[in-house]
Design a protein around this motif. Sequence first.
Motif, PDB file in Angstrom:
ATOM      1  N   VAL A  25     -38.768 -58.476   0.827  1.00 13.53           N
ATOM      2  CA  VAL A  25     -37.723 -58.937   1.137  1.00 13.53           C
ATOM      3  C   VAL A  25     -37.781 -60.382   2.103  1.00 13.53           C
ATOM      4  CG1 VAL A  25     -35.911 -58.621   3.184  1.00 13.53           C
ATOM      5  CG2 VAL A  25     -36.656 -56.535   1.673  1.00 13.53           C
ATOM      6  N   PRO A  26     -37.527 -61.418   1.456  1.00 20.07           N
ATOM      7  CA  PRO A  26     -37.823 -62.905   2.050  1.00 20.07           C
ATOM      8  C   PRO A  26     -37.399 -62.875   3.193  1.00 20.07           C
ATOM      9  CG  PRO A  26     -36.150 -62.970   0.356  1.00 20.07           C
ATOM     10  CD  PRO A  26     -36.441 -61.548   0.400  1.00 20.07           C
ATOM     11  N   PRO A  27     -37.962 -63.503   4.203  1.00 18.51           N
ATOM     12  CA  PRO A  27     -37.527 -63.840   5.661  1.00 18.51           C
ATOM     13  C   PRO A  27     -36.494 -64.889   5.653  1.00 18.51           C
ATOM     14  CG  PRO A  27     -39.712 -64.851   5.351  1.00 18.51           C
ATOM     15  CD  PRO A  27     -39.528 -63.736   4.286  1.00 18.51           C
ATOM     16  N   PRO A  28     -35.702 -64.800   6.428  1.00 22.21           N
ATOM     17  CA  PRO A  28     -34.493 -66.068   6.649  1.00 22.21           C
ATOM     18  C   PRO A  28     -35.230 -67.388   6.656  1.00 22.21           C
ATOM     19  CG  PRO A  28     -34.143 -63.986   8.309  1.00 22.21           C
ATOM     20  CD  PRO A  28     -35.225 -63.765   7.651  1.00 22.21           C
ATOM     21  N   LEU A  29     -34.261 -68.313   6.103  1.00 25.98           N
ATOM     22  CA  LEU A  29     -34.664 -69.648   6.311  1.00 25.98           C
ATOM     23  C   LEU A  29     -34.321 -70.380   7.812  1.00 25.98           C
ATOM     24  CD1 LEU A  29     -33.342 -70.784   2.775  1.00 25.98           C
ATOM     25  CD2 LEU A  29     -35.760 -70.412   3.387  1.00 25.98           C
ATOM     26  N   PRO A  30     -34.876 -71.329   8.150  1.00 23.72           N
ATOM     27  CA  PRO A  30     -35.818 -72.165   7.490  1.00 23.72           C
ATOM     28  C   PRO A  30     -37.347 -71.561   7.563  1.00 23.72           C
ATOM     29  CG  PRO A  30     -35.103 -73.092   9.337  1.00 23.72           C
ATOM     30  CD  PRO A  30     -34.314 -72.096   9.228  1.00 23.72           C
ATOM     31  N   PRO A  31     -38.237 -72.122   6.776  1.00 22.31           N
ATOM     32  CA  PRO A  31     -39.420 -71.864   7.062  1.00 22.31           C
ATOM     33  C   PRO A  31     -40.213 -72.549   8.001  1.00 22.31           C
ATOM     34  CG  PRO A  31     -39.356 -73.136   4.965  1.00 22.31           C
ATOM     35  CD  PRO A  31     -37.704 -72.760   5.524  1.00 22.31           C
ATOM     36  N   ALA A  32     -41.304 -72.188   8.465  1.00 19.34           N
ATOM     37  CA  ALA A  32     -42.239 -73.288   8.955  1.00 19.34           C
ATOM     38  C   ALA A  32     -43.055 -74.297   8.384  1.00 19.34           C
ATOM     39  CB  ALA A  32     -43.118 -72.525  10.099  1.00 19.34           C
ATOM     40  N   LEU A  33     -42.705 -75.536   7.965  1.00 22.96           N
ATOM     41  CA  LEU A  33     -43.066 -76.276   7.183  1.00 22.96           C
ATOM     42  C   LEU A  33     -44.075 -77.431   7.659  1.00 22.96           C
ATOM     43  CD1 LEU A  33     -43.517 -76.702   3.972  1.00 22.96           C
ATOM     44  CD2 LEU A  33     -41.206 -77.768   4.136  1.00 22.96           C
ATOM     45  N   ASP A  34     -45.351 -77.584   7.219  1.00 24.78           N
ATOM     46  CA  ASP A  34     -46.100 -78.982   7.945  1.00 24.78           C
ATOM     47  C   ASP A  34     -45.920 -80.014   6.901  1.00 24.78           C
ATOM     48  OD1 ASP A  34     -48.042 -80.471   9.090  1.00 24.78           O
ATOM     49  OD2 ASP A  34     -49.560 -79.538   8.074  1.00 24.78           O
ATOM     50  N   PHE A  35     -45.202 -81.039   7.695  1.00 24.20           N
ATOM     51  CA  PHE A  35     -45.051 -82.197   6.761  1.00 24.20           C
ATOM     52  C   PHE A  35     -46.283 -83.171   7.088  1.00 24.20           C
ATOM     53  CE2 PHE A  35     -40.875 -80.878   6.996  1.00 24.20           C
ATOM     54  CZ  PHE A  35     -40.294 -81.248   5.794  1.00 24.20           C
ATOM     55  N   ASP A  36     -47.412 -82.762   6.124  1.00 23.77           N
ATOM     56  CA  ASP A  36     -48.478 -83.840   6.058  1.00 23.77           C
ATOM     57  C   ASP A  36     -48.261 -85.170   5.392  1.00 23.77           C
ATOM     58  OD1 ASP A  36     -48.617 -83.174   3.320  1.00 23.77           O
ATOM     59  OD2 ASP A  36     -50.389 -81.823   3.468  1.00 23.77           O
ATOM     60  N   ARG A  37     -49.015 -85.873   5.373  1.00 20.99           N
ATOM     61  CA  ARG A  37     -48.952 -87.084   4.886  1.00 20.99           C
ATOM     62  C   ARG A  37     -48.434 -87.337   3.362  1.00 20.99           C
ATOM     63  NH1 ARG A  37     -53.595 -91.740   5.408  1.00 20.99           N
ATOM     64  NH2 ARG A  37     -52.747 -91.477   7.681  1.00 20.99           N
ATOM     65  N   HIS A 197     -29.040 -78.133   9.581  1.00 20.49           N
ATOM     66  CA  HIS A 197     -30.292 -78.221   9.226  1.00 20.49           C
ATOM     67  C   HIS A 197     -31.166 -78.999   9.849  1.00 20.49           C
ATOM     68  CE1 HIS A 197     -27.952 -76.528   5.364  1.00 20.49           C
ATOM     69  NE2 HIS A 197     -28.496 -75.596   6.080  1.00 20.49           N
ATOM     70  N   ASP A 198     -32.452 -78.643  10.308  1.00 17.21           N
ATOM     71  CA  ASP A 198     -33.402 -79.640  10.760  1.00 17.21           C
ATOM     72  C   ASP A 198     -34.214 -80.342   9.567  1.00 17.21           C
ATOM     73  OD1 ASP A 198     -32.679 -79.010  13.466  1.00 17.21           O
ATOM     74  OD2 ASP A 198     -33.872 -77.143  13.776  1.00 17.21           O
ATOM     75  N   LEU A 199     -34.288 -79.529   8.463  1.00 14.63           N
ATOM     76  CA  LEU A 199     -35.101 -80.168   7.473  1.00 14.63           C
ATOM     77  C   LEU A 199     -34.454 -81.149   6.694  1.00 14.63           C
ATOM     78  CD1 LEU A 199     -36.868 -76.770   6.088  1.00 14.63           C
ATOM     79  CD2 LEU A 199     -37.824 -78.623   7.433  1.00 14.63           C
ATOM     80  N   PRO A 200     -35.066 -82.017   6.149  1.00 19.87           N
ATOM     81  CA  PRO A 200     -34.357 -82.942   5.207  1.00 19.87           C
ATOM     82  C   PRO A 200     -33.549 -82.388   4.163  1.00 19.87           C
ATOM     83  CG  PRO A 200     -36.504 -83.640   5.531  1.00 19.87           C
ATOM     84  CD  PRO A 200     -36.661 -82.190   6.084  1.00 19.87           C
ATOM     85  N   PRO A 201     -32.364 -82.915   3.870  1.00 22.80           N
ATOM     86  CA  PRO A 201     -31.697 -82.330   2.480  1.00 22.80           C
ATOM     87  C   PRO A 201     -32.373 -81.968   1.344  1.00 22.80           C
ATOM     88  CG  PRO A 201     -30.528 -84.172   3.455  1.00 22.80           C
ATOM     89  CD  PRO A 201     -31.817 -84.265   4.216  1.00 22.80           C
ATOM     90  N   LEU A 202     -33.039 -82.871   0.756  1.00 28.94           N
ATOM     91  CA  LEU A 202     -33.992 -82.151  -0.339  1.00 28.94           C
ATOM     92  C   LEU A 202     -34.825 -81.190  -0.137  1.00 28.94           C
ATOM     93  CD1 LEU A 202     -34.563 -85.892  -2.185  1.00 28.94           C
ATOM     94  CD2 LEU A 202     -32.913 -83.802  -2.826  1.00 28.94           C
ATOM     95  N   VAL A 203     -35.509 -81.138   0.990  1.00 29.86           N
ATOM     96  CA  VAL A 203     -36.361 -79.983   1.233  1.00 29.86           C
ATOM     97  C   VAL A 203     -35.454 -78.590   1.647  1.00 29.86           C
ATOM     98  CG1 VAL A 203     -37.991 -79.108   3.137  1.00 29.86           C
ATOM     99  CG2 VAL A 203     -38.129 -81.405   2.222  1.00 29.86           C
ATOM    100  N   ALA A 208     -33.400 -73.562  -0.388  1.00 25.60           N
ATOM    101  CA  ALA A 208     -32.407 -72.643  -0.751  1.00 25.60           C
ATOM    102  C   ALA A 208     -32.527 -72.102  -2.384  1.00 25.60           C
ATOM    103  CB  ALA A 208     -31.038 -73.440  -0.751  1.00 25.60           C
ATOM    104  N   HIS A 209     -33.047 -73.026  -3.004  1.00 25.48           N
ATOM    105  CA  HIS A 209     -33.383 -72.386  -4.633  1.00 25.48           C
ATOM    106  C   HIS A 209     -34.431 -71.377  -4.691  1.00 25.48           C
ATOM    107  CE1 HIS A 209     -33.686 -72.267  -8.742  1.00 25.48           C
ATOM    108  NE2 HIS A 209     -35.002 -72.531  -8.731  1.00 25.48           N
ATOM    109  N   TYR A 210     -35.579 -71.561  -3.634  1.00 24.02           N
ATOM    110  CA  TYR A 210     -36.439 -70.455  -3.602  1.00 24.02           C
ATOM    111  C   TYR A 210     -35.760 -69.228  -3.150  1.00 24.02           C
ATOM    112  CZ  TYR A 210     -39.502 -67.118  -1.597  1.00 24.02           C
ATOM    113  OH  TYR A 210     -39.983 -65.895  -1.168  1.00 24.02           O
ATOM    114  N   GLN A 211     -35.235 -69.184  -2.144  1.00 24.48           N
ATOM    115  CA  GLN A 211     -34.395 -68.304  -1.525  1.00 24.48           C
ATOM    116  C   GLN A 211     -33.783 -67.423  -2.482  1.00 24.48           C
ATOM    117  OE1 GLN A 211     -35.823 -67.445   1.407  1.00 24.48           O
ATOM    118  NE2 GLN A 211     -34.477 -66.027   2.540  1.00 24.48           N
ATOM    119  N   PHE A 212     -32.879 -68.087  -3.109  1.00 26.69           N
ATOM    120  CA  PHE A 212     -31.884 -67.405  -4.235  1.00 26.69           C
ATOM    121  C   PHE A 212     -32.898 -66.551  -5.321  1.00 26.69           C
ATOM    122  CE2 PHE A 212     -29.538 -67.018  -7.899  1.00 26.69           C
ATOM    123  CZ  PHE A 212     -28.277 -66.707  -7.377  1.00 26.69           C
ATOM    124  N   GLU A 213     -33.789 -67.446  -5.643  1.00 25.79           N
ATOM    125  CA  GLU A 213     -34.696 -66.639  -6.698  1.00 25.79           C
ATOM    126  C   GLU A 213     -35.334 -65.649  -6.139  1.00 25.79           C
ATOM    127  OE1 GLU A 213     -34.218 -67.443  -9.700  1.00 25.79           O
ATOM    128  OE2 GLU A 213     -33.196 -69.179  -9.272  1.00 25.79           O
TER     129      GLU A 213
END
Length: 388
Positions: A25-37, A197-203, A208-213
């Motif tokens: 059961v995937p946890p709700p979005l958004p994920p914690a994502l580290d924006f490295d270089r 959304h706090d994350l950029p739109p493309l992210v 969202a695509h992952y969550q649906f799948e």
Amino acid sequence: MRRDSFAPEQSRYVVRAERDYLAFVPPPLPPALDFDRSLVGLLSEADRALGELAGAGRTLPNPRLLARALVRREAVLSSRIEGTQASVSDLVLFEADQPTHDDGNDVREVFNYVKAVEHALDPNRRLPLSVSLLREAHAILLGGVRGNYATPGDVRRSQNWIGAPGCTLDTATYVPPPPERLWECLDAFEKYLHADHDLPPLVTIACAHYQFEAIHPFLDGNGRVGRLLVVLLLAEWDLLDAPLLDISAWIEPRRDEYYAGLLRVSTHGDWAGWVSFFLRGVAEQARDAVRRSVSLQSLRDDYRARVSTARSSALLGVLVDALFDVPALTISRARGILAVTHRSASLTVTKLVESGILTEVPGRVRNRLFVANGILQAIEGDPTAPLP
């Protein structure tokens, strides 16, 4: 599915279903994502490429015609990921012919995908962006084809799973949420689509695509609806004015990497790996779509120049534009487009054959069929190749 296939931090989302098997059961979005270089660089590149595509789309005299061509390419390649063998040529011949019965389902599946995209992007559609809209698209996608057994438009009431042929729930690679948890997941997914959304739109679209799948709400067709969701969100969130990005052209030759990337989000929480793959695809396909749009527009200009003489009929230009909608036609279709007699339509088609724009498909005495091979080459082939 085995619990030890999941990293410790992800195994807490592995649940035991009411029927005593393990599921994720995937946890709700958004994920914690580290924006490295590296990730920031990929995001910047994808944003820039998509912005260039959006700008190119706004300069086109008729972006709808060119978008229709690229939607066909997306339909063919998204369906090919799921095992169909139809080509763009097969699709346009099917559209021109409109058979009431066909021997195989592959091309009809692709045709249904085009209709599902058009329905989801219709500005006059009945439903807003929602799970219900995706269910309508699913009903169109699987109507009358091999997935018809999978209750088109209905969220599953039984368990599905992913793995090697012949695997069981116990040996599957991945088991999505059990039916009793499905609507809980879908409700959270739909709320996220409409949240700030706090994350950029493309992210956010990649997530969202992952969550649906990961939810896998249908018995069949989840991959195609999930990729259709990408096209839909790009338009809904005003990143593109028309569906000019065919993300499946990036995924199809990399399907093993695609599936592995999605799975590693579930098993190891590897969001950075999946988002990086998605952003690389957006950047590459945005650049490709710019080149392909320029090629198609140049071809349209060339065709219209060929038929625009002082003594030519305006009907020729109308039919040229119609070919960028569906690059094949019969005399009957030409007659309907032009609202003229059968003889007038036949004469107009003959002039396009003489000008090198159309080629007649051999071996058809009745219901003669004509194809614009140059347009098909621009859609399917190398967009940097010389115009035919």
